[in-house]
Design an enzyme around this catalytic site. Sequence first.
Site, PDB file in Angstrom:
ATOM      1  N   PHE A  91       3.704  -3.049   3.514  1.00 47.08           N
ATOM      2  CA  PHE A  91       3.583  -4.367   2.884  1.00 47.08           C
ATOM      3  C   PHE A  91       2.264  -4.551   2.141  1.00 47.08           C
ATOM      4  O   PHE A  91       1.921  -5.668   1.780  1.00 47.08           O
ATOM      5  CB  PHE A  91       3.730  -5.462   3.952  1.00 47.08           C
TER       6      PHE A  91
ATOM      7  N   LYS B 259      -1.703  -7.359 -12.279  1.00 49.50           N
ATOM      8  CA  LYS B 259      -2.434  -8.304 -11.444  1.00 49.50           C
ATOM      9  C   LYS B 259      -3.901  -7.903 -11.436  1.00 49.50           C
ATOM     10  O   LYS B 259      -4.223  -6.755 -11.779  1.00 49.50           O
ATOM     11  CB  LYS B 259      -1.871  -8.319 -10.022  1.00 49.50           C
TER      12      LYS B 259
ATOM     13  N   PHE C 171       1.602 -17.283  -3.507  1.00 48.91           N
ATOM     14  CA  PHE C 171       2.762 -16.979  -4.372  1.00 48.91           C
ATOM     15  C   PHE C 171       3.358 -18.260  -4.968  1.00 48.91           C
ATOM     16  O   PHE C 171       4.532 -18.314  -5.287  1.00 48.91           O
ATOM     17  CB  PHE C 171       3.825 -16.170  -3.617  1.00 48.91           C
ATOM     18  N   LEU C 172       2.508 -19.279  -5.082  1.00 48.48           N
ATOM     19  CA  LEU C 172       2.961 -20.533  -5.666  1.00 48.48           C
ATOM     20  C   LEU C 172       2.145 -20.850  -6.924  1.00 48.48           C
ATOM     21  O   LEU C 172       1.965 -22.009  -7.269  1.00 48.48           O
ATOM     22  CB  LEU C 172       2.810 -21.652  -4.616  1.00 48.48           C
TER      23      LEU C 172
ATOM     24  N   LYS D  99      -3.053  15.421  -9.786  1.00 43.80           N
ATOM     25  CA  LYS D  99      -3.404  14.408  -8.779  1.00 43.80           C
ATOM     26  C   LYS D  99      -4.015  15.074  -7.553  1.00 43.80           C
ATOM     27  O   LYS D  99      -5.027  14.631  -7.023  1.00 43.80           O
ATOM     28  CB  LYS D  99      -2.129  13.633  -8.388  1.00 43.80           C
TER      29      LYS D  99
ATOM     30  N   CYS E 243       6.545  -2.786  -7.838  1.00 40.74           N
ATOM     31  CA  CYS E 243       7.357  -3.122  -6.656  1.00 40.74           C
ATOM     32  C   CYS E 243       8.312  -4.290  -6.875  1.00 40.74           C
ATOM     33  O   CYS E 243       9.527  -4.099  -6.899  1.00 40.74           O
ATOM     34  CB  CYS E 243       6.448  -3.415  -5.471  1.00 40.74           C
TER      35      CYS E 243
ATOM     36  N   ARG F 136      -0.811  -4.846  -0.459  1.00 40.69           N
ATOM     37  CA  ARG F 136      -0.907  -5.371  -1.821  1.00 40.69           C
ATOM     38  C   ARG F 136      -1.891  -4.518  -2.598  1.00 40.69           C
ATOM     39  O   ARG F 136      -2.991  -4.265  -2.118  1.00 40.69           O
ATOM     40  CB  ARG F 136      -1.441  -6.812  -1.802  1.00 40.69           C
TER      41      ARG F 136
ATOM     42  N   LYS G  55      11.735  -5.117   4.317  1.00 42.05           N
ATOM     43  CA  LYS G  55      10.891  -4.952   3.125  1.00 42.05           C
ATOM     44  C   LYS G  55      11.553  -5.594   1.895  1.00 42.05           C
ATOM     45  O   LYS G  55      10.907  -6.307   1.125  1.00 42.05           O
ATOM     46  CB  LYS G  55      10.647  -3.452   2.880  1.00 42.05           C
TER      47      LYS G  55
ATOM     48  N   GLY H 124       2.914 -19.488 -13.951  1.00 39.60           N
ATOM     49  CA  GLY H 124       2.337 -18.678 -15.024  1.00 39.60           C
ATOM     50  C   GLY H 124       3.282 -17.627 -15.530  1.00 39.60           C
ATOM     51  O   GLY H 124       4.497 -17.844 -15.649  1.00 39.60           O
TER      52      GLY H 124
HETATM   53  N1  LIG Z   1       2.401   0.387  -4.729  1.00 36.96           N
HETATM   54  C1  LIG Z   1       2.477  -0.488  -3.738  1.00 36.96           C
HETATM   55  O1  LIG Z   1       1.671  -1.403  -3.618  1.00 36.96           O
HETATM   56  C2  LIG Z   1       3.579  -0.369  -2.702  1.00 36.96           C
HETATM   57  C3  LIG Z   1       3.574  -1.243  -1.611  1.00 36.96           C
HETATM   58  C4  LIG Z   1       4.595  -1.143  -0.669  1.00 36.96           C
HETATM   59  C5  LIG Z   1       5.612  -0.225  -0.846  1.00 36.96           C
HETATM   60  N2  LIG Z   1       5.595   0.590  -1.939  1.00 36.96           N
HETATM   61  C6  LIG Z   1       6.674   1.568  -2.080  1.00 36.96           C
HETATM   62  O2  LIG Z   1       6.103   2.838  -1.866  1.00 36.96           O
HETATM   63  C7  LIG Z   1       6.778   3.836  -2.625  1.00 36.96           C
HETATM   64  C8  LIG Z   1       5.761   4.577  -3.462  1.00 36.96           C
HETATM   65  O3  LIG Z   1       5.208   3.665  -4.384  1.00 36.96           O
HETATM   66  P1  LIG Z   1       3.861   3.998  -5.169  1.00 36.96           P
HETATM   67  O4  LIG Z   1       3.459   2.746  -5.820  1.00 36.96           O
HETATM   68  O5  LIG Z   1       2.927   4.690  -4.278  1.00 36.96           O
HETATM   69  O6  LIG Z   1       4.436   5.032  -6.264  1.00 36.96           O
HETATM   70  P2  LIG Z   1       3.603   6.096  -7.100  1.00 36.96           P
HETATM   71  O7  LIG Z   1       4.447   6.424  -8.262  1.00 36.96           O
HETATM   72  O8  LIG Z   1       2.218   5.604  -7.326  1.00 36.96           O
HETATM   73  O9  LIG Z   1       3.498   7.357  -6.136  1.00 36.96           O
HETATM   74  C9  LIG Z   1       4.556   8.189  -5.819  1.00 36.96           C
HETATM   75  C10 LIG Z   1       4.006   9.599  -5.657  1.00 36.96           C
HETATM   76  O10 LIG Z   1       5.030  10.426  -5.134  1.00 36.96           O
HETATM   77  C11 LIG Z   1       4.873  11.708  -5.755  1.00 36.96           C
HETATM   78  N3  LIG Z   1       6.128  12.461  -5.631  1.00 36.96           N
HETATM   79  C12 LIG Z   1       7.292  12.282  -6.300  1.00 36.96           C
HETATM   80  N4  LIG Z   1       8.197  13.178  -5.893  1.00 36.96           N
HETATM   81  C13 LIG Z   1       7.613  13.929  -4.937  1.00 36.96           C
HETATM   82  C14 LIG Z   1       8.048  15.020  -4.143  1.00 36.96           C
HETATM   83  N5  LIG Z   1       9.281  15.507  -4.264  1.00 36.96           N
HETATM   84  N6  LIG Z   1       7.177  15.549  -3.267  1.00 36.96           N
HETATM   85  C15 LIG Z   1       5.918  15.071  -3.157  1.00 36.96           C
HETATM   86  N7  LIG Z   1       5.453  14.042  -3.879  1.00 36.96           N
HETATM   87  C16 LIG Z   1       6.289  13.482  -4.770  1.00 36.96           C
HETATM   88  C17 LIG Z   1       4.521  11.382  -7.180  1.00 36.96           C
HETATM   89  O11 LIG Z   1       3.951  12.482  -7.865  1.00 36.96           O
HETATM   90  C18 LIG Z   1       3.546  10.222  -6.978  1.00 36.96           C
HETATM   91  O12 LIG Z   1       2.206  10.669  -6.860  1.00 36.96           O
HETATM   92  C19 LIG Z   1       7.825   3.089  -3.427  1.00 36.96           C
HETATM   93  O13 LIG Z   1       9.037   3.102  -2.726  1.00 36.96           O
HETATM   94  C20 LIG Z   1       7.288   1.664  -3.459  1.00 36.96           C
HETATM   95  O14 LIG Z   1       8.293   0.719  -3.649  1.00 36.96           O
HETATM   96  C21 LIG Z   1       4.595   0.553  -2.859  1.00 36.96           C
END
Ligand SMILES: NC(=O)c1ccc[n+]([C@@H]2O[C@H](COP(=O)([O-])OP(=O)(O)OC[C@H]3O[C@@H](n4cnc5c(N)ncnc54)[C@H](O)[C@@H]3O)[C@@H](O)[C@H]2O)c1
Length: 460
Positions: A153, A327, A253-254, A36, A264, A155, A208, A257
Site C-alpha cells: 500500500f 504527484k 484524497f478529497l 537497472k 497504480c 505511496r 488492494k 483538481g
Molecule cells: N509503484 C507503487 O507505488 C506501487 C504501490 C503498490 C503496489 N504496486 C504494484 O507493484 C507492482 C510493481 O509496480 P512498480 O511501480 O514497482 O512497477 P515498475 O515498472 O517500476 O517495476 C517493475 C519491475 O519489474 C521488472 N520485471 C519485469 N519482468 C520481470 C521478470 N520477468 N523478472 C524480473 N523482473 C522483472 C521490471 O524490469 C521493473 O524493474 C505493480 O503490480 C503495481 O501495481 C506499486
Amino acid sequence: MPRVTVIGTGYLGLTHAVYMAELGHEVLAIDIDEEKIAKVSRGEAPFFEPGLESLLRENTDSGRLRFTRSFAEIGRFGDVHFLCVGTPEGAAGRADLSSVYAATTALAPYLTSPCLVVGKSTVPVGTARQVVNRIRAIAPAGSQVDLAWNPEFLREGFAVQDNRAPDRIVLGVMSDWAEARLRQVYEIPLAAGTPLLVMDLETAELVKLAANAFLATKVSFINAMAEICEAAGADVLPLAEALGYDARIGRRFLSPGLGYGGGCLPKDVRAFRATAADLGVKWMASLLATVDAINLRQRDKVVLLAREATDGSLVGKRVTVLGLAFKPYSDDVRDSPSIAVCDRLVAEGAIVSVHDPAAMSNAARIRPCLAYAPTISEAAEAADLILHLTDWSDYRTIDPFALGAMVTRRVIIDARCCLDTRLWASAGWSVHVPGRPSTVESDDEYDRAGSTTGAVVPAG
Ligand SMILES: NC(=O)c1ccc[n+]([C@@H]2O[C@H](COP(=O)([O-])OP(=O)(O)OC[C@H]3O[C@@H](n4cnc5c(N)ncnc54)[C@H](O)[C@@H]3O)[C@@H](O)[C@H]2O)c1
C-alpha cells in the site's frame, strides 16, 4: 531468519528490498533490466524517491542487500521470494500479467527445497491460485512450494516512511506455515504494533483493488462536486474542507483538481472494472467506469479552461506547464494527468514550455517534443498562460509578483487548487481554479504590490 529475495526492482521492489535489508534480513534482488541492476548495484536509485538512495547505499555497503541477474542464484539463496514485478494495463483495461508469469516461470525450476513465494504485485482476484499451480507444476520441490499474497500500500514519494510505519500488513495465505514464515519476516513491525490481517488469497488480492478503487472514487467524487459547485456558483474548497472534518469521511484524497494518475490508480481501477464485469457484478463495473470517466474529464476541463483563458484559441500561444510528475515528490510520469494535458495543448497548436523539479528526464524520454526549462523563471518567460498541474511545494512558494514580471500575460490556472489565490490576484494575476469562482479578485490584506523580492522562489 529466513533469507529473502525480491523479484523486480522497480518502485515497489527496490523499496521493499531496501526495507527488508533494513529489518536485518539478508536480501538478494533480481531484475531483467540489466541497466537497472548495474545502477542499483552501485547504490544508485533508478528513480527519485526521497530518502531511498542513502538507505540503498547503506544496505549495499553493509552487504545485507545484493543484486543479481541470475534466477538460479535467487532460487538457491532464498527461503522467501517476494514477487514485485509490474502489472501494467493490458488489452481492454485488463491487467497484463505477462511479467508475473514470466518471473515465476523463470524462478520455478530453481525451487528445489521447501520455500515460500509471496506476491506483492497488484493482480486480479484469482491470479495467486494460478501462479501457485504453475509454480508447483514446474518446481522440483513441487507442493513444498507454498504461496502467499501480501499486497503493498506504499505511496510513491513517501515510500520509505510508509514501509517503516505501514497502516497495516495484509497476508493472504494457504497454510499456517506461510503465516508463521511471514510473521518472522515482519517480526519488527509486528512487535511495534502494526496491525496484521490474515485472510485467504482471494480476499488479500481484493483488499488492494478495493483500497485503490475507494481512493479513486473519493477523488472523482470531489471532482464531480467541483463541477456541481461551478454550476451552482459555490466554492469547492471550503466544501471539501467542511466534508473532510467529518471523521467518517476524512480529509485525505478529497483535494479537487486535475485528478489521479500514476502507475497504480488508473490501471487498477480499469483492471478491477474488467474483473467486476467478468464476475457479473455490473454495478461495481459501472461505478468504476464512471470514476475513471470523471477522472479523465478533469484533463479535458483544464484544456477547456486554458482555451477560454487564451481568448478561445491556443494556436501560437505560449503556455507554461508547472509540474509533469503525476504527484509531487516523485519523478513518475506514468499516466500523468499533466503529460496528457501537454499532449492536448500541443495538439491545439500551443507552444508548450514545461518545468518539474524531478520528472523532466523521465518526461523527456516519452515526450521529447516539449521544451524543458531548467528553472521556473525560464519556463515562464513571455508566457501567455501558466498551468499549475503538479502540487510541488516549489510552486506553492513562487513569488507571483516576481513571476509576473516575466510573463506576457498574468493568467494562471491552478489545476491543483492549492495556490494562495488571493496573493496571486493581488499581484495582478487572473487566477482560474476548477470548481471555484472564475476569477479571484485582489484583496487589500494581500496587496503586496511593490514589495517584490525579485526572486520567483523565495529564499528558504
Ligand atoms: N509503484 C507503487 O507505488 C506501487 C504501490 C503498490 C503496489 N504496486 C504494484 O507493484 C507492482 C510493481 O509496480 P512498480 O511501480 O514497482 O512497477 P515498475 O515498472 O517500476 O517495476 C517493475 C519491475 O519489474 C521488472 N520485471 C519485469 N519482468 C520481470 C521478470 N520477468 N523478472 C524480473 N523482473 C522483472 C521490471 O524490469 C521493473 O524493474 C505493480 O503490480 C503495481 O501495481 C506499486
